[in-house]
Design an enzyme around this catalytic site. Sequence first.
Site, PDB file in Angstrom:
ATOM      1  N   PRO A  36      -3.116 178.399  16.037  1.00 27.26           N
ATOM      2  CA  PRO A  36      -4.221 178.093  15.880  1.00 27.26           C
ATOM      3  C   PRO A  36      -4.563 177.053  14.357  1.00 27.26           C
ATOM      4  CG  PRO A  36      -4.398 180.172  16.250  1.00 27.26           C
ATOM      5  CD  PRO A  36      -3.305 179.526  15.621  1.00 27.26           C
ATOM      6  N   GLU A  37      -5.494 176.111  14.889  1.00 26.50           N
ATOM      7  CA  GLU A  37      -5.196 175.135  13.662  1.00 26.50           C
ATOM      8  C   GLU A  37      -6.344 175.002  13.340  1.00 26.50           C
ATOM      9  OE1 GLU A  37      -2.800 173.568  11.723  1.00 26.50           O
ATOM     10  OE2 GLU A  37      -0.787 172.443  12.753  1.00 26.50           O
TER      11      GLU A  37
END
Length: 282
Positions: free
Chosen positions: A2-3
Amino acid sequence: MPELPEVETTKRGIEPHLKGHKIISMVIRQPKLRWPIPTNLPDLVKGLTVLSLSRRGKYIGLHTEKGTIIVHLGMSGSLYFVGEGTPPLFHDHVDFQLSNGKWLRYTDPRRFGAILWHDASSEEKNASIKDSWQQHTLLASLGPEPLTMDFNANYLFLKAKNKKQAIKTFIMDSKQVVGVGNIYANEALFLSGIHPHKAAGTINAEQFTVLVDCIKKVLSKAIEQGGTTLKDFVGGDGKPGYFKQSLNVYGRAGDPCVTCSSILEESRLGQRSTVFCNSCQK
Ligand SMILES: [Zn+2]
């Protein structure tokens, strides 16, 4: 992994179902995340109301009247709602039972995430709890948010002065700016026409104007795309899948450049895959 766009999407996805609701209980099945979940956290948060949520870098803050629950999704974490009594699977480490009948579930197979607490001192009014959590040791030294005015070409140009570090490594350093992960660094540099190996200190003000603009664009576009997945955060049949995106260079080494058809090259910078077009990026 997850960015920033996925974290922002997660925050937006869970916010409407958390805000204004009381935490009835917190269940910890596996406390060993990147840092252990404080053992007293269930007692601390029991009966508190989630007043608001915010995001700083890749941290999500659930603000209550006594302090903030800080959540980081690590490499593989997700936060989403399940119906009451939904049996946990092996990697479903934490549940928050809420007064609206929903359960907020934290799943993290690789356990690089974190759930921590930041205590707001008693004199702090509810209004400032949102700001207080930014003093937490993990957040205090973070650079500006990429989508705010604080992140601009002049700022980055001054920070890069005399730096020999490769520009890609430089923009991925959270002390300079938060949330520019590997995918977005690759994409923004391609769109800017800047070679990822170029020393940060040799980039001129004009190029930084283009680069900052491209960083903002790729992140905003990804957040916009993520918006279509918001409904997945509340549902019966499991956790949200992180959205797929249309990418120009990341994951395309050996394929032709979308602009000039040259074959895209790959190298390693700070152990991260770096894909670029040797003709378009100088
Ligand atoms: Zn090209």
